[in-house]
Every structure is written in structure tokens, then in C-alpha cells.
Design an enzyme around this catalytic site. Structure first.
Site, PDB file in Angstrom:
ATOM      1  N   CYS A 135      21.861  14.658  14.923  1.00  0.00           N
ATOM      2  CA  CYS A 135      22.302  14.765  13.485  1.00  0.00           C
ATOM      3  C   CYS A 135      21.144  13.997  12.742  1.00  0.00           C
ATOM      4  CB  CYS A 135      23.740  14.609  13.184  1.00  0.00           C
ATOM      5  SG  CYS A 135      24.794  15.447  14.250  1.00  0.00           S
ATOM      6  N   ALA A 140      18.984  14.629   9.672  1.00  0.00           N
ATOM      7  CA  ALA A 140      18.646  14.721   8.519  1.00  0.00           C
ATOM      8  C   ALA A 140      19.615  13.623   7.570  1.00  0.00           C
ATOM      9  CB  ALA A 140      19.019  15.885   7.576  1.00  0.00           C
ATOM     10  N   PRO A 141      18.710  12.921   6.453  1.00  0.00           N
ATOM     11  CA  PRO A 141      17.443  13.362   5.951  1.00  0.00           C
ATOM     12  C   PRO A 141      16.245  12.693   6.679  1.00  0.00           C
ATOM     13  CG  PRO A 141      18.208  11.719   4.632  1.00  0.00           C
ATOM     14  CD  PRO A 141      19.366  11.873   5.678  1.00  0.00           C
ATOM     15  N   GLY A 164      15.819   9.208   7.782  1.00  0.00           N
ATOM     16  CA  GLY A 164      15.739   7.809   7.643  1.00  0.00           C
ATOM     17  C   GLY A 164      15.686   7.273   8.862  1.00  0.00           C
ATOM     18  N   LYS A 165      16.754   7.345   9.803  1.00  0.00           N
ATOM     19  CA  LYS A 165      16.956   6.688  11.010  1.00  0.00           C
ATOM     20  C   LYS A 165      15.749   7.322  12.020  1.00  0.00           C
ATOM     21  CE  LYS A 165      21.602   5.714  10.329  1.00  0.00           C
ATOM     22  NZ  LYS A 165      21.882   6.754   9.005  1.00  0.00           N
ATOM     23  N   ASP A 221      24.370  10.079  15.414  1.00  0.00           N
ATOM     24  CA  ASP A 221      24.929   9.648  14.159  1.00  0.00           C
ATOM     25  C   ASP A 221      25.752  10.465  13.516  1.00  0.00           C
ATOM     26  OD1 ASP A 221      24.761   7.739  11.936  1.00  0.00           O
ATOM     27  OD2 ASP A 221      23.609   8.820  10.863  1.00  0.00           O
ATOM     28  N   CYS A 247      29.135   6.063   9.330  1.00  0.00           N
ATOM     29  CA  CYS A 247      29.170   5.203   8.005  1.00  0.00           C
ATOM     30  C   CYS A 247      30.713   5.202   7.706  1.00  0.00           C
ATOM     31  CB  CYS A 247      28.264   5.815   7.142  1.00  0.00           C
ATOM     32  SG  CYS A 247      28.412   7.593   6.546  1.00  0.00           S
TER      33      CYS A 247
END
Length: 498
Positions: A309, A311-312, A314-315, A379, A432
Site C-alpha cells: 500500500c 502511495a504517496p 515516501g517509505k 503499511d 500510523c
């Protein structure tokens, strides 16, 4: 889940005398008075009336309440249209996010001074009173008489004489009764914390039962702190020490992150996303907790990685940087339009090993062979209760039912992607949120149903996270631990084939 996005103000807590909850607003507002400029010949030149920061905040808050608009999107849209000065844009941003963050505390005090009750007011009037009380109670550098004057003037413009008179009376009565504006100490714990730190009472009660009263209150208090600005160094292009020296040479105040070797905390230095370092791909803007996810995945050069998963992105990008851009990362997201966001990140950072694809993560086990990835990052979609500092709307829009619903999806996702990992590989599950049902209980349930998987309980040994709550191979980061986002990160390994 995204790594870090918010326009939330980052003013420092007030360290002077007076109300310790109030924050110093660093800019000077132009107020609501608008004057036409003069041409070189002295004739008045007609200009479009300018929007004041308070009027803009009222419009954003009314749209959030009436239309269910997302505060960050609505605020950004109106800021672009209004073309405010940096100081006024900062005030508008502070008023929007601060008012949402302190919503039920503001309403608790207002209710005693609005004769017919705040629920019966027009939405824009309710928003105007809320931002006014927020300024009086939580911002240091705006005099109370100026708050009242601006509110009355705005009420006249948006309404009529009767409304402006009511606004004037309510605010002046509150100023006269200032010593009485406090939360009673003898309330039950959940109610007191909910009012003092402005959270839904059901949420506070839930955290008290999960973490205890002291920790629950610390969570709520931390959720109202302005988030710090942190950036992640692109280690394929530079080093943290070199970039910090460059930043300091321009007057920026920076310090190394204590929890991520790739992180830099920016205490002062302007909007990092508008710098040449950002445009040239030397760093990404990302919260410190979010940076720890790629650290847990620990991808190696030449490996094949699945980001379920993504987007966007960063990870995803951080993992590619960890691999020195050698190997392959399949970055999947369910939304087709977000594929471009991932590729934009990769292109800006000069990363070529990322292949962004579109599809439902629940179908990944049908699209890729079993045991085909060295590393998998899930994530997972979650309730987002760890990022309330950045998205204060979250605490007012979520419900216990939302947590139950999202937990069901998380369980399915784990089951679907588990077969795709090679024996000896590593699967990282992250969210998160700080909700145990979505975190350690979810992982415990997964391990019970998948005996081929084991928790890597030693994953955090020797790191800053070792002192934090660790269970089932995961670490629960609460927002008060490092003044970063609340996150859960679990590191699991597949010991053998089924």
C-alpha cells in the site's frame, strides 16, 4: 499510509509567564482593514478586496463542519486563492488547525456565554466565536481587544448589526470572566482529560483502559503539540552531515534525529518543500516515526521488495535509498491516480528501481508467485489515531466502529500477502495508529494462524526504540515518546514453507 503531510503550524510552546497552554504567534496580522493602493500618479486604483486571515479561517472551518471538507485540502485551496502574506497565511493556518484541535474545550467555555446555546448559531458565527476564543486562550501575541475588534468587524461584514453585537457581548463577557475559564479538577478522569486536552471522551476512556490514566493524558497532551519539521536525507546523493552543514550555512537551525540515522530535525529554516535541496532530490519531508519503517524492513542491495500500500511513496523511496537503488521494488496502490505520486517521488529522488503498479492489495497473491519477495512492507490502512497532531480532524471523525471495520481489512491483507514472502525473508507490518486492536493484537492473531511466521523480538535491540513498548516483534511508538507521530512497526520472518 502517508509518511508525513500537513500544513499544521510549528510554533514553539510558550515558555514565558501567563497561560502555559498559549502559543506565541510569531507573525503580525494585517487585520481586516483593506486599503486601496495608489498609482504613481496619485489616483486611487481599485483592487479586489483582500481576504483577512480570520475570514479565511471562518470559511474553512464552516466548510469542514457543514460539508465534511478535509481541513488541509480546504485550507490549501483557499490560501492559494487569497494570496495572503506569509504572516497572514501562518495566522490563518494556526487558527484553522488550532481551533479544530481544541474544539470541545472552546465549545465548553462558549456554551456558558451564548444565551441560546452554540448549537443554534449559524455555522459561520459558531466558527467566528471559536477562532476568537482560541486566540484569547491559546495565542500570546494577539491582544484581547484586537481579537474582539476583528471579530466584531468580521461579523458586520458577514452578517448584520445584531450578530456583531452578540459576538461583541459574548467575547467581552468572557474576558471579564477570564478567571472562571478553567476545567473543574473534580471531574471523572476521562471527562477532565477530554475537556482539558480536547479529545472525544470515548477515545480518552479507551486509552485509559489500554494504557492507564497518566499515559492516556500524555497522549492527548502530545496530540495538541505542533508537529516538528523533519526531513530524510537521500543517501544515494549525499550524507546527513554534509547536508546539515549546507543547511546551516544558509541560516537554517537543524539537528540530527535521535531515532533515525537518515533524519534531520529542522527547527527553523522556512518551507523545506520549496528549497533547492528538495527540488534536487537531496531530501524528502517525512516524520521521524515514519522513517523507522524502512529501517525495520532493512532491504539489501539486489533484493526484490513488495510495498503493498505504497502511495504517496515516501517509505518506498526510503527503501530504495537503503538499497542504494540496486534491486527492484514493486510499489502497489489501489488508486490509479496515486501511481503517479509514487513515480514523481522516485523521479525527483533519482531512483530507478521502483516500479509503481495499480491494484487491490487483496489480490496481490493472485498477481505474483508465492515465495517471490525477499522483503514485504504492509503499511496498512488504519484509523490514523497516531497522527492527530498533523490531522486534528481525525479525532472528531473517527468512531469505535471505524476501528472494528479497519481491523477486518488489516487481517485480510496480512493473510493475502503472507504467502508471497520467501522463507527467511522479512515482512514488516506498520500502521500510523496507537490502537492495540490494529497493532499488537492484530500481529498476535496473525502469528497464531500462521505458524510458519515468527516475530523478530530482537529487531529493536541496541536502538532508541528498545526502551519503548515492544510486543510480538513490534514496537508501539506513542506521540509523547519522541514528539513524533504515533506508529506501530512489527518485524516478522517466515521461517519455513507451509
Amino acid at each position: 499510509m502517508s509518511g508525513n503531510t500537513s500544513g499544521r503550524s510549528a510554533n514553539s510552546p510558550n515558555k514565558g509567564n501567563g497561560n502555559p497552554n498559549r502559543r506565541p504567534y510569531a507573525g503580525k496580522s494585517t487585520g481586516s482593514k483593506n486599503t486601496g493602493s495608489q498609482s504613481s500618479g496619485g489616483a486611487a486604483r481599485t483592487e479586489r478586496p483582500k481576504t483577512s486571515p480570520r475570514a479565511l479561517a471562518v470559511k474553512v472551518l464552516s466548510a469542514v463542519e457543514q460539508e465534511g471538507a478535509y481541513s488541509n485540502l480546504e485550507l490549501n485551496r483557499r490560501l492559494k486563492e487569497a494570496e495572503l502574506s506569509p504572516a497572514d497565511a501562518g495566522l490563518a493556518t494556526e487558527l484553522v488547525y488550532g481551533t479544530i484541535a481544541r474544539l470541545n474545550t472552546l465549545d465548553y467555555f462558549l456554551e456558558r456565554f451564548v444565551a441560546k446555546g452554540i448549537a443554534k448559531l449559524q455555522p459561520w458565527v459558531r466558527s467566528l466565536l471559536r477562532i476568537s476564543v482560541y486566540q484569547m486562550m491559546y495565542l500570546d501575541r494577539i491582544p484581547e481587544h484586537a481579537v474582539v475588534s476583528e471579530a466584531v468587524n468580521l461579523a458586520k461584514k458577514l452578517g448584520h448589526q445584531g450578530i456583531s453585537g452578540m459576538v461583541n457581548g459574548v467575547l467581552r463577557n468572557m474576558i471579564r470572566s477570564r478567571d472562571e475559564l478553567r476545567i473543574p479538577d473534580d471531574l471523572p478522569a476521562a471527562e477532565r482529560i477530554a475537556l482539558e486536552h480536547s479529545h472525544p471522551q470515548w477515545m480518552v476512556q479507551r486509552w485509559i483502559s489500554q494504557y492507564g490514566e497518566e499515559t492516556a493524558e500524555a497522549i492527548c497532551k502530545a496530540n495538541n503539540e505542533p508537529p516538528a519539521v523533519s526531513v530524510r536525507v537521500n543517501t544515494t546523493m549525499t550524507t546527513r552531515d554534509k547536508l546539515m552543514r549546507e543547511m546551516e550555512s544558509t541560516g537554517a537551525v537543524v539537528e540530527p534525529s535521535q531515532i533515525s540515522p537518515d533524519g534531520i530535525l529542522v527547527r527553523s529554516g522556512g518551507n523545506m518543500a520549496l528549497t533547492s535541496w528538495y527540488r534536487d532530490g537531496l531530501f524528502s519531508v517525512q516524520d521521524e516515526s515514519s522513517m523507522l519503517v524502512a529501517e525495520a524492513v532493512a532491504p539489501e542491495e539486489g533484493q526484490t521488495v513488495l510495498d503493498c500500500c505504497a502511495a504517496p511513496g515516501g517509505k518506498t523511496a526510503h527503501m530504495a535509498e537503503k538499497m542504494q537503488d540496486r534491486g527492484q521494488i514493486i510499489a502497489n496502490d489501489v488508486h490509479a491516480h496515486k501511481r503517479q505520486l509514487i513515480m514523481d517521488q522516485a523521479n525527483r529522488l533519482g531512483l530507478g528501481c521502483i516500479d509503481a503498479v495499480t491494484g487491490d492489495a487483496l489480490d496481490l497473491d493472485e498477481r505474483y508467485p508465492h515465495a517471490s519477495f525477499d522483503r514485504i512492507l504492509l503499511d496498512a490502512p488504519c484509523s490514523g489515531l497516531g497522527v492527530i497532531r498533523r490531522k486534528p480532524d481525525v479525532k472528531w471523525t473517527k468512531s469505535p466502529e471505524d476501528i472494528e471495520d479497519i481491523s477486518g481489512l488489516q487481517r485480510q491483507l496480512l493473510d493475502r500477502v503472507a504467502p508471497l514472502l520467501k522463507p527467511g525473508g522479512v515482512l514488516v507490518y506498520s500502521t500510523c495508529t496507537i490502537e492495540p486492536a490494529e497493532n499488537e493484537l492484530m500481529v498476535a492473531d496473525f502469528l497464531k494462524r500462521h505458524p510458519e511466521y515468527q516475530a523478530l523480538d530482537s529487531a529493536w535491540a541496541g536502538t532508541e526504540m528498545e526502551k519503548w513498548k515492544s510486543v510480538n516483534g513490534g514496537v508501539q511508538i506513542l506521540p509523547q515518546y519522541a514528539h513524533s507521530d504515533g506508529f506501530y512497526i512489527a518485524r516478522l520472518t517466515r521461517a519455513a514453507d507451509e
